[in-house]
Design a protein around this motif. Structure first.
Motif, PDB file in Angstrom:
ATOM      1  N   THR A  15       0.838  -1.206   0.000  1.00 41.26           N
ATOM      2  CA  THR A  15       0.000   0.000   0.000  1.00 41.26           C
ATOM      3  C   THR A  15       0.868   1.249   0.000  1.00 41.26           C
ATOM      4  N   ASP A  16       1.965   1.203   0.734  1.00 38.97           N
ATOM      5  CA  ASP A  16       2.882   2.340   0.810  1.00 38.97           C
ATOM      6  C   ASP A  16       3.460   2.656  -0.569  1.00 38.97           C
ATOM      7  N   SER A  17       3.875   1.616  -1.313  1.00 43.52           N
ATOM      8  CA  SER A  17       4.469   1.843  -2.628  1.00 43.52           C
ATOM      9  C   SER A  17       3.427   2.296  -3.649  1.00 43.52           C
ATOM     10  N   VAL A  18       2.169   1.835  -3.499  1.00 43.99           N
ATOM     11  CA  VAL A  18       1.084   2.290  -4.384  1.00 43.99           C
ATOM     12  C   VAL A  18       0.855   3.782  -4.193  1.00 43.99           C
ATOM     13  N   ILE A  20      -9.657   7.587   0.512  1.00 44.61           N
ATOM     14  CA  ILE A  20     -11.042   7.275   0.141  1.00 44.61           C
ATOM     15  C   ILE A  20     -11.125   6.885  -1.332  1.00 44.61           C
ATOM     16  N   LYS A  21     -10.354   7.570  -2.172  1.00 42.07           N
ATOM     17  CA  LYS A  21     -10.326   7.255  -3.610  1.00 42.07           C
ATOM     18  C   LYS A  21      -9.860   5.823  -3.825  1.00 42.07           C
ATOM     19  N   TYR A  22      -8.790   5.429  -3.138  1.00 40.50           N
ATOM     20  CA  TYR A  22      -8.272   4.067  -3.287  1.00 40.50           C
ATOM     21  C   TYR A  22      -9.271   3.026  -2.782  1.00 40.50           C
ATOM     22  N   ILE A  23      -9.939   3.328  -1.676  1.00 40.63           N
ATOM     23  CA  ILE A  23     -10.916   2.381  -1.115  1.00 40.63           C
ATOM     24  C   ILE A  23     -12.066   2.148  -2.094  1.00 40.63           C
ATOM     25  N   TYR A  24     -12.585   3.231  -2.695  1.00 43.05           N
ATOM     26  CA  TYR A  24     -13.677   3.106  -3.674  1.00 43.05           C
ATOM     27  C   TYR A  24     -13.219   2.354  -4.923  1.00 43.05           C
ATOM     28  N   LYS A  25     -11.990   2.636  -5.383  1.00 40.22           N
ATOM     29  CA  LYS A  25     -11.472   1.945  -6.567  1.00 40.22           C
ATOM     30  C   LYS A  25     -11.352   0.443  -6.324  1.00 40.22           C
ATOM     31  N   LEU A  26     -10.910   0.082  -5.128  1.00 42.69           N
ATOM     32  CA  LEU A  26     -10.788  -1.339  -4.791  1.00 42.69           C
ATOM     33  C   LEU A  26     -12.159  -2.007  -4.750  1.00 42.69           C
ATOM     34  N   GLY A  27     -13.147  -1.282  -4.236  1.00 39.82           N
ATOM     35  CA  GLY A  27     -14.510  -1.814  -4.210  1.00 39.82           C
ATOM     36  C   GLY A  27     -15.045  -2.063  -5.609  1.00 39.82           C
ATOM     37  N   LEU A  49      -3.402  -3.115 -12.931  1.00 40.70           N
ATOM     38  CA  LEU A  49      -3.721  -1.742 -13.337  1.00 40.70           C
ATOM     39  C   LEU A  49      -3.962  -0.855 -12.131  1.00 40.70           C
ATOM     40  N   PHE A  50      -4.667  -1.395 -11.126  1.00 42.10           N
ATOM     41  CA  PHE A  50      -4.889  -0.622  -9.910  1.00 42.10           C
ATOM     42  C   PHE A  50      -3.560  -0.295  -9.227  1.00 42.10           C
TER      43      PHE A  50
END
Length: 304
Positions: A189-192, A271-278, A297-298
């Motif tokens: 997650t840190d590197s993302v 929040i953006k990352y959480i929604y994208k993962l969903g 891609l994510f």
């Protein structure tokens, strides 16, 4: 010039490098001081300008994300007339933004070094650490994450277990070593967040090689981004590390790791990352996208 920038993705190796500098320049413990650069530039310059009451040399560690709004000219003024008894070490996680004025200033006057946790470095570190113990290093490394703190913890456990004959077998490794998936998920997650694609894909491939399914990795990432969001929210409300750990019901070490890097991202980013993962999880389960392609891609911050 007593000015350094150390950057890289492994805090343990950076700390080891700093420790060796402390020994090299014979700096007393009381003369090692640490600051975050944000809002502390004047204090840092004042501290650097003063000679120590406890000994000749002083070392100031300055954590920076290269996103701070500072008066670079004021820092350059000090550097041009620096205190020869004070060593300044700027420390940054990952690769710094070379376009920033601070980076250009440090490049002009300082000593820059990227601290890498290469396979050769880790293997040599293990050889020095275990001394007269025998161990199949390659087999051991196949069973642990590449986090050096975790490697040391597992080695300590094995060395204590085989204190008498000092011969650590592969069966000992199988029986005692615990693969620390939480450490690797935090690193991923840190590197993302830092858009370090090379490191991201390296960590991702390690998960795949250990037979973790993309859907499982997505779940772990979602939990980690949610934790980072909760920790940042509570930290900004003035809660202490222990308060946050108690409220969230997690180990204080996980809170400490989250807070160390919380200036790299905003609540909106998380929040953006959480929604994208969903959305990714839903589209994979509906068959709209291949699970491996979608996750890759994510991870490299590409729209799905």
């Amino acid at each position: 010039m007593n000015l350094y920038l150390f950057y890289g993705d492994n805090k343990t190796i950076i700390n080891d490098k700093i420790k060796k500098m402390i020994e090299k320049y014979n700096i007393e413990e009381n003369n090692v001081i640490e600051y975050n650069l944000e809002n502390n530039l004047e204090t840092i310059i004042e501290e650097a300008s003063m000679n120590s009451l406890f000994g000749d040399n002083k070392l100031i560690i300055i954590k920076t994300s290269f996103k701070e709004d500072i008066d670079v000219n004021k820092l350059e003024e000090y550097i041009k007339n620096y205190n020869e008894h004070t060593y300044l070490i700027f420390v940054s996680d990952g690769k710094p933004d070379t376009r920033k004025k601070l980076y250009k200033l440090l490049s002009k006057y300082g000593n820059l070094e990227e601290i890498k946790s290469t396979d050769d470095y880790i293997k040599n570190y293990i050889k020095e650490y275990i001394k007269d113990y025998k161990i199949d290093i390659n087999y051991f490394l196949s069973k642990v994450s590449d986090n050096l703190d975790n490697i040391i913890n597992e080695l300590d456990k094995l060395m204590l277990y085989k204190l008498e004959d000092k011969n650590i077998t592969n069966k000992d490794i199988d029986d005692l070593v615990i693969y620390n998936v939480e450490e690797d998920i935090f690193s991923l997650t840190d590197s993302v967040i830092k858009k370090d694609n090379e490191r991201t894909l390296k960590l991702y491939n390690e998960f795949i090689n250990k037979s973790y399914e993309p859907i499982y990795i997505i779940g772990l990432l979602g939990n980690q981004f949610t934790l980072l969001f909760q920790v940042k929210k509570l930290y900004n409300m003035g809660k202490t590390n222990n308060d946050i750990a108690t409220i969230l019901g997690v180990h204080p070490y996980r809170v400490k790791l989250a807070i160390q890097n919380n200036y790299y991202y905003t609540e909106e980013d998380l929040i953006k990352y959480i929604y994208k993962l969903g959305d990714l999880d839903k589209n994979i389960k509906l068959g709209n996208i291949d699970k491996f392609l979608g996750l890759e891609l994510f991870l490299i911050n590409k729209d799905i």
